[in-house]
Design an enzyme around this catalytic site. Structure first.
Site, mmCIF file in Angstrom:
data_model
loop_
_atom_site.group_PDB
_atom_site.id
_atom_site.type_symbol
_atom_site.label_atom_id
_atom_site.label_comp_id
_atom_site.label_asym_id
_atom_site.label_seq_id
_atom_site.Cartn_x
_atom_site.Cartn_y
_atom_site.Cartn_z
ATOM 1 N N THR A 135 0.822 -1.209 0.000
ATOM 2 C CA THR A 135 0.000 0.000 0.000
ATOM 3 C C THR A 135 0.853 1.255 0.000
ATOM 4 O O THR A 135 1.991 1.246 0.489
ATOM 5 C CB THR A 135 -0.916 0.006 1.242
ATOM 6 O OG1 THR A 135 -1.577 1.273 1.365
ATOM 7 C CG2 THR A 135 -0.112 -0.230 2.513
ATOM 8 N N TYR A 178 -2.498 0.091 10.728
ATOM 9 C CA TYR A 178 -2.579 -0.473 9.386
ATOM 10 C C TYR A 178 -1.283 -0.223 8.612
ATOM 11 O O TYR A 178 -0.734 -1.131 7.977
ATOM 12 C CB TYR A 178 -3.759 0.122 8.633
ATOM 13 C CG TYR A 178 -3.814 -0.274 7.168
ATOM 14 C CD1 TYR A 178 -4.259 -1.531 6.786
ATOM 15 C CD2 TYR A 178 -3.419 0.615 6.171
ATOM 16 C CE1 TYR A 178 -4.306 -1.902 5.446
ATOM 17 C CE2 TYR A 178 -3.465 0.255 4.838
ATOM 18 C CZ TYR A 178 -3.912 -1.003 4.475
ATOM 19 O OH TYR A 178 -3.948 -1.364 3.149
#
Length: 362
Positions: A135, A178
């Site tokens: 990501t 995250y």
């Protein structure tokens, strides 16, 4: 697209963890179209993804098999990995917001689950390649980059960033649980390639959108915006709406993943940024204006405070991955969003004509 260089006699399946999810099922679909057997490994924990699995089975029959299991189940995952000739590791806890609520579960799924897979491949020791879905959040909130407000979007002051986006040379800076769990997993993949010779590559994705996306407020925001607008509901923007993302149609992402497998010999041990690039950079406000054009009515919007770790701007510098893989031109964002809107209308049974009582702006 060129065929994947694997022998026709190799009938072992390609393992797609998270293969019932949005990007995973699109990868699985393309693999099956190319004649590969595909093993879907998915806990089916996200609402709606069981429809993606049913779609794959209906479309491809015996080419699709599945294991409904959690990525944290080390033994079950190892059994699936032992069968595979290649792995696309897409399974993850995908929402920053969820990681803030339950950081331990986020860690267990994203980091421990990835380590489970890597160690299974290390012990298997037969050179099975793995492509990992990372990501852009590994780069943090990019707070050191200066911006100016230009029209309906933030624009970087730095000309190089403005022209090309954020490159892989950008220092890693994990924000939010995250960001930490995905970023640490990203680094484990690269190190297992370096330390144990696993042919592994990392793809750090920006915002991917497209058909079969079950968008929610926490993840899959392009589809979420469209669903809310098509149903005449209010959309909540966190921040001021001028933040910019480079959105990429899932067909382009699938091409990149499959080409990464094709060229894993020279990509192993490397990380690449993948997104729509500067030509597909769009602010949230600009996207909403386009959605209003598609739906034929003003979109109702409300504003809330910024979310933790949110980037005011992220556009991927895709020159490295594009030059390595010879990728097709990106689907222009307005065209891609229109295609997604049409798919959502059809899949959700939404009428094209909007009832008059829904046309008023809240």
């Amino acid at each position: 697209m060129s065929a994947i260089p694997t022998t026709p006699t190799d009938t072992r399946p390609v393992l797609v963890t998270g293969g019932a999810g949005f990007i995973g099922c699109n990868i699985a679909n393309r693999l099956a179209e190319d004649g590969h057997e595909v093993l879907i490994y998915d806990a089916l924990s996200r609402p709606g993804v069981e429809k993606n699995l049913a779609w794959l089975k209906e479309r491809h029959g015996a080419l699709i098999t599945d294991v409904v299991a959690d990525i944290r189940d080390e033994d079950e995952l190892a059994r699936a990995a032992r069968e595979a000739k290649a792995v696309f590791h897409m399974a993850a806890q995908v929402a920053v917001t969820t990681s803030m609520v339950d950081p331990r579960e986020d860690f267990e799924i994203n980091l421990r689950g990835t380590l489970n897979l890597l160690d299974a491949l290390r012990l298997k020791n037969d050179g099975t390649p793995v492509i990992f879905a990372s990501t852009n959040k590994v780069y943090g909130d990019l707070a050191d980059i200066d911006f100016r407000l230009e029209g309906q979007r933030y624009v970087p002051q730095d000309r190089h960033v403005r022209d090309h986006g954020i490159s892989e040379a950008r220092p890693l800076d994990f924000h939010t649980p995250y960001g930490c769990s995905k970023g640490a997993a990203d680094q484990y993949v690269l190190d297992y390639s370096r330390s144990f010779g696993i042919p592994a590559a990392v793809i750090r994705m920006s915002c991917i959108y497209g058909v079969r996306q079950m968008g929610t407020e926490d993840q899959g925001w392009v589809a979420h915006f469209l669903i809310r607008a098509l149903e005449g509901e209010t959309i909540t923007l966190y921040g001021d709406g001028y933040q910019v993302r480079d959105i990429l149609d899932v067909s382009n992402a699938v091409e990149a993943y499959l080409h990464a497998w094709q060229h894993i010999g020279r990509l192993a041990g490397r990380a690449f940024n993948l997104g729509g690039g500067p030509s597909n950079a769009v602010s949230l406000r600009e996207l909403l204006a386009h959605i209003s054009d598609l739906t034929g009515r003003e979109t109702s919007v409300r504003f809330e405070d910024w979310r933790a770790g949110d980037q005011r701007y992220f556009v991927a510098d895709t020159r490295s991955i594009r030059s390595e893989l010879g990728l097709s031109a990106e689907v222009p964002w307005k065209q891609g969003v229109a295609m997604l809107a049409e798919w959502l209308r059809e899949s959700r049974g939404l009428d094209r004509e909007v009832p008059a009582e829904q046309q008023a702006v809240a």
